[in-house]
Design an enzyme around this catalytic site. Structure first.
Site, PDB file in Angstrom:
ATOM      1  N   GLU A  12      28.174 145.946  80.455  1.00 34.43           N
ATOM      2  CA  GLU A  12      27.637 146.021  78.857  1.00 34.43           C
ATOM      3  C   GLU A  12      27.757 147.656  78.626  1.00 34.43           C
ATOM      4  O   GLU A  12      26.594 148.331  78.210  1.00 34.43           O
ATOM      5  CB  GLU A  12      26.237 145.586  78.751  1.00 34.43           C
ATOM      6  CG  GLU A  12      26.231 144.124  78.790  1.00 34.43           C
ATOM      7  CD  GLU A  12      24.851 143.512  78.289  1.00 34.43           C
ATOM      8  OE1 GLU A  12      23.814 144.387  77.996  1.00 34.43           O
ATOM      9  OE2 GLU A  12      24.672 142.397  78.201  1.00 34.43           O
TER      10      GLU A  12
ATOM     11  N   GLU B 277      26.869 136.407  81.947  1.00 33.88           N
ATOM     12  CA  GLU B 277      25.289 136.443  81.635  1.00 33.88           C
ATOM     13  C   GLU B 277      25.148 135.352  80.651  1.00 33.88           C
ATOM     14  O   GLU B 277      25.959 135.368  79.405  1.00 33.88           O
ATOM     15  CB  GLU B 277      24.516 137.668  81.261  1.00 33.88           C
ATOM     16  CG  GLU B 277      24.287 138.726  82.211  1.00 33.88           C
ATOM     17  CD  GLU B 277      23.806 139.974  81.669  1.00 33.88           C
ATOM     18  OE1 GLU B 277      23.048 139.930  80.836  1.00 33.88           O
ATOM     19  OE2 GLU B 277      23.988 140.920  82.207  1.00 33.88           O
TER      20      GLU B 277
END
Length: 809
Positions: free
Chosen positions: A441, A516
């Site tokens: 991220e 995720e």
């Protein structure tokens, strides 16, 4: 001819057997634990007078600093706190309500730049080395220090390890004192965070003194990998040998493979090499293994390779490396294959802390946590978002858990390239590691040319150091093919599960993985949102805006071949990141299990569809005296074909179970028994919840009762509060006090309450913890004397419980 062949085989067998027997007795070769007998003292990031004059004293102006400084071996540290490592000083600190940036995400512990008085830690350790070893090489190895650790030995500056997650090793041969004390001094600076979650601080992993010949195999100097053809495997052993002598040296190298029991299966030839001064050479050797046993989730079979360095006829260095033989395939259309078998990745993300001990886990807890995840049906573990401790990987190797091993940052500066190389070389022999991750991220760069170029650099390094595996990157992007996604072999999705099908349509050959997924927030045993105490319901109904329910993502992953599978955020609750609340909430709600490892209800959803076990689970509990006659939302998690629900013997209807789903009934509450009867392929399953009586006694459930008396082994003792009939009282919150006799100590307590401000480390040996919804936990560590330990738990007004444990040598 037959006798001649037999004699040759006999001679080879005797030679190899002799080598194997000598493995643990190579003269002068030692790996000595430095975990015990450290001294600790806080420094101060803003006040030199309270930081042993660190920023006012010249510590780097001379090679050997023997002024009146803290790094002087003669500095008096007798008043410092005595500790053993692993040590996390943050877990001992109180919770502090604060609006400081990042305080909530780090669990409201006073560490970081805003808390200079508790963000610097000094460590000192004394040890001796016998003069007879003066011709040896000495190395200090630290598996993990959080963070920015400056290290001195005997007043000499040794080095700084910037990373809080990747360990390092230092040759200190020139600094060893053979005539008295050797003193290690370490200044640990945790004023700057690396993550946005609880990270702890201090020497929270093991430390070692490695003693070898000056011709030696460096740390991470072995790379063993294999190629499977039919039932056989060709194993390649790459051995790096280094010469730290002050002259050229000749030596020879060989390796042999044993099965898990030590039986020798194959050996290489003995290869001679010539080493220049302070130079190294890597030797590649191959052996064949017939009828190879493949490492799998069900049978995590591990071989050993013993790598030998000889000087003349003398063995001067040996290493033993466990490894597994397996095949891995990622297919953009068909999914993931392990040893040719199609497998859906059923993974969990996890940080590295646990109730009671923070980040300083005894090795046993690594195995305990992986065991709990396997029992749920998980087959993969993402080390998010940093290098895991070596013992975690050893647990995964041994128990059969795939690992996605992750680099801390998407960054190609020399510092982070060095960290990435150390990670790759340290972990590439682990059978459990099936995939690398180059980052997570990085919103500012993941979708542009910066991210693309950095990714290409890291991928080239990974391919060079480990061509047997490939990489992914955890991107919180939807159907975007730019930046990192243009070059990453395995596309990782952080959430955005709605976009996976479109991305696959546009890029059908790129394998897709949910790095995720989910992120349902739940509080164990709570069934109504409580914004005051910061609790959320213990069902699959609440999630942040950027996430989804378990059923949403898993149905998509389970029913589409092109999904490799995914990793749930998270397996365990962890300290910090208390979404959706802030204070008084000091821990996450994301876990399928809480921070102690106690299952929440969502655990049974995943276990229903991730295992072949017969699962039939009812929630909530049935203690609602204030709700008589009011509707209760009843959930059943099961993999039965159909389920019928009964209240006090009266049927409330039968329902068909949709695959990868759950069942619900709206039931008007009355005291008694709620029972579910399910049928799975004709087999009858039953489960019930009952209205319990009031708390009556304390019950102890140890994970194991026999411990090794090595000062390191540990066990978990789970405590529950039951009524007079032995039924756990699901709303009990009694304070439980703990007493211990024998050679052992309590090292932490917890209860899974994400808003509890009770200490995990109790002062002056007054150990206690309140139950949270019927449960709490104690972590106990063994001493070094064999004998019996007696553990007792008491709560006012309740029947106490006593447990005897054994310590054996």
């Amino acid at each position: 001819m037959k006798n001649l062949i037999s004699n040759k085989i006999c001679k080879v067998t005797v030679l190899i057997s002799t080598l194997f027997l000598n493995f643990s007795t190579v003269k002068g070769q030692e790996k000595i634990s430095l975990d015990e007998d450290w001294k600790f003292h806080f420094g101060h990031a803003a006040n030199p007078d309270k930081d042993f004059d660190y920023s006012k004293t010249a510590l780097l102006h001379k090679s050997n600093v023997f002024a009146t400084t803290v790094v002087n071996p003669k500095f008096v540290d007798t008043t410092w706190k005595k500790i053993n490592i692993p040590h996390d000083w943050v877990v001992e600190l109180p919770f502090v309500k604060s609006e400081q940036v990042e305080m909530d995400s780090h669990g409201y512990k006073p560490v970081g730049g805003a808390y200079p008085e508790t963000s610097i830690g000094w460590y000192r350790k004394h040890f001796n080395v016998d003069k007879s070893k003066s011709n040896k090489r000495f190395e200090l190895q630290f598996d993990g220090i959080y963070r920015n650790a400056e290290i001195w030995l005997n007043g000499f500056y040794v080095g700084t390890n910037f990373s809080g997650y990747v360990g390092n090793a230092y040759d200190v041969s020139d600094y060893i004192n053979f005539d008295g004390d050797n003193v290690i001094v370490i200044r640990v600076d945790a004023t700057q965070y690396e993550g946005w979650f609880y990270e702890g601080a201090g020497i929270y992993r093991h430390a070692w003194l490695n003693i070898t010949d000056k011709i030696f195999i460096p740390n991470d100097g072995i790379f063993v990998h294999s190629e499977v053809k039919g039932k056989n495997a060709t194993v390649t052993v790459e051995t790096t040998v280094q010469n730290n002598n002050l002259k050229n040296a000749n030596c020879s190298v060989l390796s042999y493979i044993t099965d898990r029991n030590g039986k020798i299966l194959a050996t290489t030839s003995e290869q001679k090499i010539a080493l220049g001064i302070r130079k190294d050479i890597t030797v590649k050797q191959k052996v064949n293994i017939n009828n190879a046993q493949l490492w799998s989730l069900e049978n995590p079979y591990l071989y050993k390779v013993v790598s030998v360095v000889k000087f003349g006829n003398q063995i001067i260095h040996q290493t033993k490396t466990r490894f597994g033989i397996k095949t891995v395939k990622f297919d953009g259309k068909e999914g993931f294959f392990l040893n040719g078998k199609s497998i859906k990745i059923q993974g969990t993300n996890n940080h590295q802390d646990h109730a009671g001990v923070g980040s300083a886990l005894p090795d046993y807890l690594q195995y305990y946590r992986i065991k709990l995840l396997k029992e749920m049906g998980s087959n993969a573990y993402r080390a998010s978002h940093n290098a895991p401790t070596p013992e975690l990987l050893e647990a995964c190797d041994s128990l059969g858990m795939l690992v996605l091993d992750e680099q801390r940052l998407l960054n190609s500066s020399p510092e982070y390239i060095d960290q990435f190389k150390r990670l790759l070389k340290r972990d590439r022999n682990h059978a459990s590691v099936f995939l690398w991750s180059i980052g997570n991220e990085e919103q500012n760069i993941q979708g542009n040319e910066y991210g693309k170029r950095i990714a290409q650099t890291l991928l080239a390094i990974q391919e060079d150091l480990d061509p047997t595996r490939t990489s992914t990157y955890a991107a919180d992007m939807a159907n975007d093919f730019k930046g990192v996604n243009e070059v990453i072999p395995i596309r990782g999705f952080n959430y955005r599960e709605y976009a996976v099908a479109d991305y696959h349509r546009d890029h059908p050959n790129q394998p897709l993985l949910g790095t995720e997924m989910g992120s349902t927030v739940t509080t164990r045993g709570i069934y109504e949102k409580d914004a005051i105490r910061a609790y959320v319901p213990d069902q699959d109904i609440t999630h942040p805006w950027w996430a989804s329910k378990a059923e949403t993502w898993w149905k998509l992953a389970a029913e589409n071949k092109f999904w490799l599978g995914g990793f749930v955020w998270t397996g365990f609750d962890y300290r910090g990141e208390p979404t959706p609340y802030k204070w008084p909430n000091i821990s996450s709600h994301f876990g399928i299990l809480d921070v102690c490892g106690f299952p929440k209800n969502i655990y049974y959803y995943y276990k229903s569809w991730w295992t072949n076990e017969d699962i039939l689970h009812i929630s909530p509990h049935w203690n609602w005296p204030e709700k008589v006659g009011q509707p209760i939302d009843v959930w059943v998690n099961s993999n039965a074909d159909e389920v019928e629900l009964f209240l006090n013997g009266k049927s409330l209807g039968k329902k068909t179970m949709e695959r990868n789903s759950h069942l619900q009934w709206n039931v008007n509450y009355e005291v008694g028994t709620l029972e579910a009867i399910g049928y799975k392929k004709g087999k009858k399953l039953t489960s019930k919840v009952e209205t319990t009586g009031t708390p009556y006694k304390v019950v102890l459930s140890p994970d194991k009762t026999i411990l090794t008396a090595d000062g390191k082994d540990a066990t978990v003792i789970n405590i529950s509060i039951t009524d007079e009939k032995g039924r756990e009282v699901p709303v009990a919150d009694n304070m439980v006090k703990f007493y211990l006799s024998g050679d052992a100590k309590i090292i932490g307590v917890g209860n899974g309450d994400p808003s509890s401000h009770e200490p995990d480390q109790c002062a002056d040996g007054a150990w206690q913890r309140s139950a949270f919804n019927g449960k709490c936990q104690v972590i106990l560590q063994a001493g070094k004397s064999s004998g019996t330990i007696q553990f007792e738990a008491k709560a006012n007004g309740l029947q106490s419980a006593t447990l005897n444990l054994k310590l054996i040598q």
